[in-house]
Structure formats: structure tokens, C-alpha cells
Write a protein that holds these residues in place. Structure first.
Motif, short mmCIF file in Angstrom:
data_model
loop_
_atom_site.label_atom_id
_atom_site.label_comp_id
_atom_site.label_asym_id
_atom_site.label_seq_id
_atom_site.Cartn_x
_atom_site.Cartn_y
_atom_site.Cartn_z
N GLY A 50 -1.46 -1.39 -2.22
CA GLY A 50 -0.24 -2.04 -1.78
C GLY A 50 0.81 -1.09 -1.23
N ILE A 51 2.00 -1.65 -1.00
CA ILE A 51 3.11 -0.87 -0.47
C ILE A 51 3.58 0.17 -1.48
N SER A 52 3.48 -0.13 -2.78
CA SER A 52 3.86 0.87 -3.78
C SER A 52 2.97 2.09 -3.66
N GLY A 53 1.68 1.88 -3.38
CA GLY A 53 0.78 3.01 -3.18
C GLY A 53 1.14 3.81 -1.94
N VAL A 54 1.49 3.10 -0.86
CA VAL A 54 1.93 3.78 0.37
C VAL A 54 3.17 4.61 0.10
N SER A 55 4.11 4.06 -0.67
CA SER A 55 5.36 4.79 -0.96
C SER A 55 5.10 6.01 -1.84
N PHE A 111 6.15 13.48 2.45
CA PHE A 111 7.39 13.64 3.22
C PHE A 111 8.64 13.67 2.35
N ASN A 112 8.47 13.46 1.04
CA ASN A 112 9.61 13.40 0.12
C ASN A 112 10.55 12.24 0.45
N TRP A 113 9.97 11.15 0.94
CA TRP A 113 10.77 9.97 1.26
C TRP A 113 11.01 9.15 0.00
N ASP A 114 12.18 8.54 -0.08
CA ASP A 114 12.54 7.70 -1.23
C ASP A 114 11.61 6.48 -1.27
N PRO A 115 10.84 6.29 -2.36
CA PRO A 115 9.89 5.17 -2.44
C PRO A 115 10.55 3.81 -2.27
N SER A 116 11.77 3.64 -2.83
CA SER A 116 12.42 2.33 -2.73
C SER A 116 12.77 2.00 -1.27
N ILE A 117 13.21 3.01 -0.51
CA ILE A 117 13.54 2.80 0.90
C ILE A 117 12.27 2.49 1.69
N VAL A 118 11.20 3.22 1.40
CA VAL A 118 9.92 2.98 2.09
C VAL A 118 9.42 1.57 1.84
N GLN A 119 9.47 1.14 0.59
CA GLN A 119 9.00 -0.21 0.26
C GLN A 119 9.85 -1.27 0.94
N LEU A 120 11.16 -1.06 0.94
CA LEU A 120 12.05 -2.02 1.59
C LEU A 120 11.80 -2.05 3.09
N ALA A 121 11.59 -0.87 3.69
CA ALA A 121 11.35 -0.77 5.13
C ALA A 121 10.07 -1.49 5.54
N PHE A 122 9.05 -1.46 4.68
CA PHE A 122 7.82 -2.18 4.96
C PHE A 122 7.97 -3.67 4.70
N ASN A 123 8.68 -4.02 3.62
CA ASN A 123 8.74 -5.42 3.20
C ASN A 123 9.52 -6.32 4.17
N ILE A 124 10.57 -5.77 4.80
CA ILE A 124 11.37 -6.61 5.70
C ILE A 124 10.55 -7.12 6.89
N PRO A 125 9.85 -6.25 7.64
CA PRO A 125 9.02 -6.81 8.73
C PRO A 125 7.86 -7.66 8.22
N LEU A 126 7.32 -7.31 7.05
CA LEU A 126 6.23 -8.12 6.49
C LEU A 126 6.73 -9.51 6.11
N LEU A 127 7.99 -9.61 5.67
CA LEU A 127 8.57 -10.92 5.39
C LEU A 127 8.65 -11.77 6.66
N LEU A 128 9.03 -11.14 7.76
CA LEU A 128 9.06 -11.86 9.04
C LEU A 128 7.67 -12.36 9.41
N ILE A 129 6.66 -11.50 9.19
CA ILE A 129 5.27 -11.90 9.45
C ILE A 129 4.89 -13.08 8.57
N CYS A 130 5.34 -13.04 7.33
CA CYS A 130 5.04 -14.12 6.38
C CYS A 130 5.61 -15.44 6.87
N PHE A 131 6.88 -15.43 7.31
CA PHE A 131 7.51 -16.66 7.80
C PHE A 131 6.82 -17.18 9.06
N ILE A 132 6.42 -16.25 9.94
CA ILE A 132 5.83 -16.65 11.22
C ILE A 132 4.42 -17.20 11.04
N PHE A 133 3.59 -16.47 10.27
CA PHE A 133 2.17 -16.79 10.22
C PHE A 133 1.77 -17.66 9.02
N LEU A 134 2.56 -17.60 7.93
CA LEU A 134 2.19 -18.34 6.73
C LEU A 134 3.11 -19.51 6.44
#
Length: 291
Positions: free
Chosen positions: A44-49, A56-79
Motif C-alpha cells: 500500500g501507500i504506507s509501504g511506498v512512504s 529521499f528522507n521525505w515525510d511519510p505523512s506528506i507522501v501518503q497525503l500526496a498520493f491519497n488526494i489524486p487517488l480519491l479523485l480516481i475513486c469518485f470518477i471510476f467507483l
């Protein structure tokens, strides 16, 4: 009435919101205390983060949020709206909790313990979220889209996406870390199942006997469980027969088996797991002995 039912599909009750908040908080504690510090990539996204945090020393919470927002749009459009509304709270609140709890110290530096206990606690958290018929978003949205449009089984779709995340971990971490991650992924999935259906598994038992009436009465007298009569046709002789179906708690199965064999040692018996049973004697108390 129909309009009211449709509106209820898009809303979460107070208990649902409580489940999502508590479950997300538990999952965030597990991520910060077990998974992230021990590089456990549980899909999942937690594994990616976890991977991007290490590389890259990126903040996991920011990474997860950055992935989840476009995925939410995909969810609304396709599901559709129903799936989107059920996903939006968990997919936003989990990264928020992970960011709020980033001060936590690791609870263990032993990868095996982190995989096991992190898997259990994460599974408990996600299981609680799922009880609200919601999710924490992430790659489960991608898996649902694949399932919906490519007609792959949902389990296979989830395994495909999580497998790609595990492959990504293999490119970054050594093989031992990936093996611990696979253990954690398995523990998470099994714990979610336990949270969903509980420990009280039952047995659904099918009985074909030359003495169905006697077997049925023996079950009533000895096991005190209900029996359903099913009309069947034998495949070998093409003759009409009667099959009995009885559902018992797992700890009662040996007694049931012995009861059947005491009446008819040649009875044909098939026992199947029943992970969840509702009704009298299981989720409702027995009022009186069966006679």
C-alpha cells in the motif's frame, strides 16, 4: 423512502466516524512505532512512504497525503460517489495521525517482532475502519478499479498492487527486510479477518444417512442444535434422498460427529467452515431445548 436510502449511502453515522478515527489512530501508532523504524514495507501507500522516507528522507505523512488526494479523485470518477464518501475520511485522517505521532520512539528494533506486532496492531486498526464499511484509501482504490474494469478477482488485484510495492522494496532494501515485510502483510490480512468475523468460527455440516430421522433426533437430544432437511437426488442411483444440514460451534463438532456415527457409522458427512453465523443459538440466546 428511496431518496432517504440513497442519502444514507453517502453519509457516515457517529459510530462509523468513531470507528474510522479510532482505527486510523491505532494504525498510525503501529506505523510509527513498528513499521517505519524497522523498514517494514507492508504494501500500500504506507509501504511506498516507508521506501521514500528511507531513500529521499521525505515525510511519510506528506507522501501518503500526496498520493491519497489524486487517488480519491480516481475513486469518485471510476467507483462512484458512494465509494468516494466512504473513503474520504480515512484517507485524510490516517496521514494526519501519522504526522502528529512522528515523535514516537520505536517500540522494538527487532524486525521480526516489528513485523508480527506491527502487523497485528495495524490489522486491528484497519479492521476497525473496515467495520464502518470504509477504508483508508491508498492502493486499495487502484485495486478496486482494476477489479471493476479488468474483471480480475479483488484478492488478485490487491495482491498485484501490494506485490508491486514489495518489488519496489526489493530494489531498495535487502531481501531479509522484504521477507519481514511479507510476514507483516500476511499478519495484517489475517488480523483484519479476525476483527471482521471474530474468533468464534462455526462448522456447517452436511449429513447423508440411510436413517435421517434417527440422526436428526439424536442431534436434537445430544447436541441441542437445529437441523434443516434438504431434498436431494443421489448421483449414482438417481434416487431421491434427504440430506441434513446442521450448524454447530467449532467446539461442538466432535460431539456432533460422534452422535452421527453412533446412529449410522456409514453416514456421509461433509464439514465446512462457517466464519460468521447469525441467529438463535449463535448471536441470539437459545430459548429452550430443541425437541
Amino acid at each position: 423512502m428511496k431518496k432517504k436510502l440513497m442519502s444514507n449511502k453517502y453519509t457516515l453515522g457517529a459510530i462509523d466516524i468513531l470507528y474510522i478515527v479510532v482505527g486510523s489512530f491505532i494504525a498510525a501508532v503501529s506505523f510509527n512505532a513498528f513499521l517505519l523504524p524497522n523498514l517494514i514495507v507492508s504494501g500500500g501507500i504506507s509501504g511506498v512512504s516507508t521506501i521514500t522516507s528511507n531513500v529521499f528522507n521525505w515525510d511519510p505523512s506528506i507522501v501518503q497525503l500526496a498520493f491519497n488526494i489524486p487517488l480519491l479523485l480516481i475513486c469518485f470518477i471510476f467507483l462512484g460517489k458512494e465509494a468516494g464518501y466512504k473513503t474520504i475520511l480515512g484517507s485524510l485522517i490516517l496521514p494526519a495521525f501519522i504526522g502528529m505521532l512522528d515523535f514516537m520512539e520505536p517500540w522494538t528494533d527487532t524486525p521480526l517482532l516489528a513485523a508480527l506486532f506491527g502487523g497485528i496492531i495495524t490489522g486491528i486498526g484497519l479492521g476497525i475502519v473496515f467495520r464502518a464499511k470504509a477504508s483508508t484509501g491508498g492502493t486499495s482504490i487502484v485495486a478496486q478499479v482494476i477489479h471493476e474494469y479488468l474483471k480480475l478477482p479483488l484478492g488478485m488485484s490487491v495482491a498485484l498492487i501490494d506485490g508491486l510495492v514489495i518489488v519496489g522494496a526489493l530494489l531498495v532494501f535487502d531481501g531479509e527486510v522484504v521477507m519481514y515485510s511479507i510476514i507483516s502483510l500476511f499478519v495484517i490480512s489475517r488480523t483484519i479477518d479476525v476483527v471482521q468475523v471474530g474468533f468464534n468460527h462455526s462448522k456447517n455440516v452436511m449429513i447423508i444417512s440411510e436413517y435421517p430421522s434417527e440422526v436428526k433426533q439424536a442431534i436434537f437430544d445430544t447436541v441441542n442444535r437445529g437441523v434443516t432437511n434438504l431434498g436431494i437426488k443421489g448421483g449414482y442411483g438417481n434416487s431421491d434422498k434427504e440430506m441434513l444440514m446442521c450448524v454447530v460451534a467449532e467446539q461442538e463438532f466432535t460431539l456432533l460427529k460422534d452422535t452421527i456415527l453412533d446412529v449410522d457409522e456409514n453416514a456421509f458427512v461433509v464439514a465446512m467452515s462457517a466464519s460468521e453465523v447469525w441467529g438463535r443459538g449463535f448471536t441470539l440466546a437459545k430459548e429452550k431445548p430443541i425437541v
